[in-house]
Design an enzyme around this catalytic site. Structure first.
Site, PDB file in Angstrom:
ATOM      1  N   GLN A 131      -5.045  -1.401   9.466  1.00 23.71           N
ATOM      2  CA  GLN A 131      -5.167  -2.893   8.948  1.00 23.71           C
ATOM      3  C   GLN A 131      -5.877  -3.911   9.784  1.00 23.71           C
ATOM      4  OE1 GLN A 131      -3.892  -3.652   5.865  1.00 23.71           O
ATOM      5  NE2 GLN A 131      -4.241  -5.861   6.120  1.00 23.71           N
ATOM      6  N   ASP A 157     -11.762   2.813   3.558  1.00 19.78           N
ATOM      7  CA  ASP A 157     -12.076   1.309   3.816  1.00 19.78           C
ATOM      8  C   ASP A 157     -13.310   1.103   3.571  1.00 19.78           C
ATOM      9  OD1 ASP A 157     -10.175  -0.618   3.809  1.00 19.78           O
ATOM     10  OD2 ASP A 157      -9.687  -0.412   5.957  1.00 19.78           O
ATOM     11  N   LYS A 195       0.907  -1.190  -0.021  1.00 24.76           N
ATOM     12  CA  LYS A 195      -0.041  -0.142   0.182  1.00 24.76           C
ATOM     13  C   LYS A 195       0.944   1.201   0.002  1.00 24.76           C
ATOM     14  CE  LYS A 195      -3.756  -2.046   2.432  1.00 24.76           C
ATOM     15  NZ  LYS A 195      -4.116  -2.631   3.912  1.00 24.76           N
TER      16      LYS A 195
HETATM   17  N1  GUN Z   1      -7.152  -6.805   6.050  1.00 30.15           N
HETATM   18  C1  GUN Z   1      -7.435  -7.433   4.741  1.00 30.15           C
HETATM   19  N2  GUN Z   1      -7.869  -6.970   3.854  1.00 30.15           N
HETATM   20  C2  GUN Z   1      -8.135  -5.598   4.350  1.00 30.15           C
HETATM   21  C3  GUN Z   1      -8.693  -4.450   3.944  1.00 30.15           C
HETATM   22  O1  GUN Z   1      -9.209  -4.358   2.763  1.00 30.15           O
HETATM   23  N3  GUN Z   1      -8.953  -3.323   4.987  1.00 30.15           N
HETATM   24  C4  GUN Z   1      -8.226  -3.426   5.995  1.00 30.15           C
HETATM   25  N4  GUN Z   1      -8.110  -2.200   6.732  1.00 30.15           N
HETATM   26  N5  GUN Z   1      -7.681  -4.473   6.525  1.00 30.15           N
HETATM   27  C5  GUN Z   1      -7.703  -5.514   5.597  1.00 30.15           C
END
Ligand code: GUN
Length: 297
Positions: free
Chosen positions: A98, A121, A54
């Site tokens: 996350q 998100d 990311k």
């Molecule tokens: N963990 C796995 N996929 C995601 C996601 O799309 N967003 C977040 N915040 N955590 C994750």
């Protein structure tokens, strides 16, 4: 029939390029770069890889990346304080915490602390409510990426029968909402569904998001259907000690029947971060009061 392969990797690269163009335009207008903050608690190896990717892709699109790595024994109160600081920081347009969080933390409480207008998100209940009522908000990245691939492949989805296998808050439920908004007839199936193969066989669109390796078989698929495989499962490979990635769909049999199908890897996977970057540049414009035609990205 041999299915057409839906190239999510190529689509995601195009989306990142469009985000990069819009991000440069934002910087020229706002006098600063758009910024995404990612918070990682603990050392889960898969999460570390996601967060690193990311960060890299955020910078590559011409946006600022703020990473907050906290030890696994961080208290919930300390994490909430970090979120509050990011909410108040004008350089931060998007906040992502996350998941999964360590078990001593209440994920819902932490997500609820994020400013919904920075919740790129789309996990905050306010954004969940906005999605279900058709108000502008933020939509979870993976299902939004799936709908982008479907519309690119099929054009209008109106009137099509869609079956979503899986009912998670992150994929299954928002996926169903998005397909309803596209005027599909939507069925949400899951592990307790009776006669799942028969339910899936009705679908023009199948979205598999159950987290079970190769569960959806070719015989379950209506000939010509479009199959979107959200699963990412690591299983033992042919050689001893080696592993390989498979989806929730049995690709070998399904690709003999489907009209089009996403592969694993290279299908839905690359879309998630690309859509996150899209949501971040959208958030930056909204929060700065700068006009943007969001339908162009
Ligand atoms: N963990 C796995 N996929 C995601 C996601 O799309 N967003 C977040 N915040 N955590 C994750």
């Amino acid at each position: 029939m041999t299915a057409q392969i839906i190239d999510g990797k190529a689509f995601a690269a195009g989306l990142r390029e469009r985000v990069g163009t819009v991000a440069a335009d934002f910087e020229a207008k706002a006098g600063r770069k758009a910024g995404l903050a990612v918070v990682l608690v603990g050392e889960d190896p898969a999460s570390q890889v996601y967060v690193r990717n990311k960060g890299k892709q955020t910078l590559a699109c011409g946006m600022e990346s703020f990473e907050h790595k906290l030890p696994a024994d961080t208290s919930e109160a300390d994490l909430l304080a970090v979120v509050e600081k990011l909410n108040a920081d004008p350089a931060v347009d998007g906040i992502l915490v996350q998941l999964p969080l360590p078990s001593h933390m209440n994920e819902q409480k932490v997500i609820a602390a994020i400013n919904p207008d920075k919740d790129v998100d789309g996990f905050h209940v306010v954004n969940v409510g906005r999605l279900s009522t058709g108000l502008p908000g933020f939509v979870p990245c993976t299902p939004l990426g799936c709908v982008m691939l479907l519309k690119d492949q099929l054009g209008s989805l109106s009137g099509l029968d869609a079956v979503v296998v899986g009912r998670s808050n992150i994929v299954g439920k928002p996926m169903a909402q998005l397909l309803i908004a596209e005027s599909c007839t939507v069925t949400v199936a899951h592990s307790r569904t009776q006669d799942l193969p028969e339910v899936v066989r009705r679908a023009d669109i199948v979205v598999a998001a159950v987290g079970r390796p190769e569960m959806v078989k070719g015989e379950w698929i209506k000939p010509g259907a479009t199959v979107i495989d959200v699963g990412i499962n690591r299983v033992a490979g042919a050689e001893e000690g080696k592993t390989r990635l498979v989806g929730d769909v049995d690709f070998a049999s399904a690709s003999e029947v489907a009209g089009a199908i996403t592969p694993v890897p290279g299908g839905v996977g690359p879309m998630t971060i690309a859509v996150l970057l899209r949501n971040t540049i959208v958030a930056a414009h909204r929060n700065a009061g700068i006009a943007l035609d969001e339908s162009t990205i």
